[in-house]
Design a protein around this motif. Structure first.
Motif, PDB file in Angstrom:
ATOM      1  N   TRP A   1       0.835  -1.198   0.000  1.00 37.77           N
ATOM      2  CA  TRP A   1       0.000   0.000   0.000  1.00 37.77           C
ATOM      3  C   TRP A   1       0.870   1.249   0.000  1.00 37.77           C
ATOM      4  O   TRP A   1       1.993   1.249   0.505  1.00 37.77           O
ATOM      5  CB  TRP A   1      -0.904   0.031   1.225  1.00 37.77           C
ATOM      6  N   ARG A   2       0.298   2.320  -0.549  1.00 36.10           N
ATOM      7  CA  ARG A   2       0.954   3.623  -0.491  1.00 36.10           C
ATOM      8  C   ARG A   2       0.178   4.507   0.474  1.00 36.10           C
ATOM      9  O   ARG A   2      -1.066   4.463   0.515  1.00 36.10           O
ATOM     10  CB  ARG A   2       0.972   4.273  -1.875  1.00 36.10           C
ATOM     11  N   THR A   3       0.889   5.295   1.277  1.00 36.76           N
ATOM     12  CA  THR A   3       0.241   6.254   2.175  1.00 36.76           C
ATOM     13  C   THR A   3       0.553   7.666   1.694  1.00 36.76           C
ATOM     14  O   THR A   3       1.647   7.940   1.200  1.00 36.76           O
ATOM     15  CB  THR A   3       0.716   6.071   3.618  1.00 36.76           C
ATOM     16  N   LEU A   4      -0.409   8.541   1.847  1.00 35.13           N
ATOM     17  CA  LEU A   4      -0.277   9.899   1.327  1.00 35.13           C
ATOM     18  C   LEU A   4      -0.802  10.892   2.352  1.00 35.13           C
ATOM     19  O   LEU A   4      -1.920  10.750   2.855  1.00 35.13           O
ATOM     20  CB  LEU A   4      -1.067  10.033   0.021  1.00 35.13           C
ATOM     21  N   SER A   5       0.013  11.886   2.670  1.00 37.67           N
ATOM     22  CA  SER A   5      -0.358  12.913   3.629  1.00 37.67           C
ATOM     23  C   SER A   5       0.459  14.160   3.338  1.00 37.67           C
ATOM     24  O   SER A   5       1.514  14.090   2.696  1.00 37.67           O
ATOM     25  CB  SER A   5      -0.084  12.423   5.056  1.00 37.67           C
TER      26      SER A   5
ATOM     27  N   ALA B   1      -1.888  -0.264  -7.249  1.00 32.95           N
ATOM     28  CA  ALA B   1      -1.506  -0.284  -5.836  1.00 32.95           C
ATOM     29  C   ALA B   1      -2.479   0.572  -5.046  1.00 32.95           C
ATOM     30  O   ALA B   1      -2.691   1.748  -5.359  1.00 32.95           O
ATOM     31  CB  ALA B   1      -0.083   0.241  -5.667  1.00 32.95           C
ATOM     32  N   PRO B   2      -3.104   0.016  -4.019  1.00 34.12           N
ATOM     33  CA  PRO B   2      -4.073   0.793  -3.251  1.00 34.12           C
ATOM     34  C   PRO B   2      -3.399   1.894  -2.441  1.00 34.12           C
ATOM     35  O   PRO B   2      -2.225   1.798  -2.081  1.00 34.12           O
ATOM     36  CB  PRO B   2      -4.732  -0.253  -2.347  1.00 34.12           C
ATOM     37  N   LEU B   3      -4.164   2.921  -2.164  1.00 30.64           N
ATOM     38  CA  LEU B   3      -3.643   4.128  -1.525  1.00 30.64           C
ATOM     39  C   LEU B   3      -4.508   4.493  -0.325  1.00 30.64           C
ATOM     40  O   LEU B   3      -5.742   4.483  -0.405  1.00 30.64           O
ATOM     41  CB  LEU B   3      -3.647   5.273  -2.544  1.00 30.64           C
ATOM     42  N   LEU B   4      -3.854   4.818   0.784  1.00 30.73           N
ATOM     43  CA  LEU B   4      -4.531   5.338   1.964  1.00 30.73           C
ATOM     44  C   LEU B   4      -4.103   6.781   2.156  1.00 30.73           C
ATOM     45  O   LEU B   4      -2.915   7.074   2.282  1.00 30.73           O
ATOM     46  CB  LEU B   4      -4.179   4.515   3.210  1.00 30.73           C
ATOM     47  N   MET B   5      -5.072   7.692   2.152  1.00 31.64           N
ATOM     48  CA  MET B   5      -4.806   9.121   2.183  1.00 31.64           C
ATOM     49  C   MET B   5      -5.310   9.745   3.479  1.00 31.64           C
ATOM     50  O   MET B   5      -6.367   9.374   3.993  1.00 31.64           O
ATOM     51  CB  MET B   5      -5.510   9.794   0.989  1.00 31.64           C
TER      52      MET B   5
END
Length: 209
Positions: free
Chosen positions: A31-35, A94-98
């Motif tokens: 997973w990719r995280t974005l902030s 690829a799923p992303l959690l923002m």
């Protein structure tokens, strides 16, 4: 619009979103995280962190005098557009959690006095997440995590100084506006947990059952 899978982690101030996102990144390497928090920003996006510091140090102390609520919203829009751009540049599946997307910023702009702004219509046209995971936390717990207000900025409480009643009222209003904003998106409310690990467990039950 985008068909790339992404999810939003939302919650009031002090909910522990950054800690949970770091834990998710460690447990779900695919997973990719974005902030827009400094800990998650790439060096090429350091400008966003600098702008946020200027908002806290220069704009908020002079809001309503040197700077208007609309000016504040214009600066905060840089973070909103950055998140949108990153979603649209996502490679592959690829799923992303923002962190928060535009939902929390929009709510805070409204609470700061920018109740209506043409920018909001544009923000609401952005790609929609598959789901929102709302980290619920009581104002009392969030107040304790803020060291009884010592770590707060003016966009986290009502009143000139960070006091309990102003903080509690602000956080309840913030929660109401954020949940109104996501009413047309699937939402899972994650009840307050005793630790970051337990909160992450609850989040992972939704993201990767």
């Amino acid at each position: 619009m985008t068909d790339r899978p992404f999810y939003v982690l939302l919650g009031p101030d002090g909910a522990g979103k950054s800690s949970v996102m770091a834990e998710v990144a460690a447990r779900l390497p695919g997973w990719r995280t974005l902030s827009t928090d400094d800990a998650f920003l790439e060096p090429s996006h350091a400008l966003l962190g600098a702008l946020r510091r200027h908002v806290v140090e220069d704009v908020l102390p002079n809001l309503g005098t040197s700077y208007s609520a609309d000016f504040l919203a214009s600066l905060l829009q840089t973070a909103v557009v950055h998140l949108k751009d990153q979603v649209e540049r996502q490679d592959g599946n690829a799923p992303l959690l923002m962190d928060s997307y535009y939902y929390k910023i929009l709510a805070k702009c409204r609470l700061a006095g920018a109740r209506q702004n043409p920018m909001y219509t544009w923000w609401r046209s952005f790609p929609r997440p598959r789901a929102v995971l709302y980290l619920d936390v009581s104002p009392a717990t969030a107040w304790r995590r803020s060291a009884a207000g010592a770590r707060l900025n003016p966009l986290e409480h009502f009143g000139e100084r960070p006091e309990w009643l102003g903080f509690e009222d602000y956080q309840k209003s913030l929660r109401k506006l954020m949940l109104e904003e996501v009413r047309d998106v699937p939402v899972t409310i994650i009840a307050e947990q005793p630790s970051v690990a337990r909160t992450t467990d609850a989040v992972l039950e939704v993201l990767a059952p």
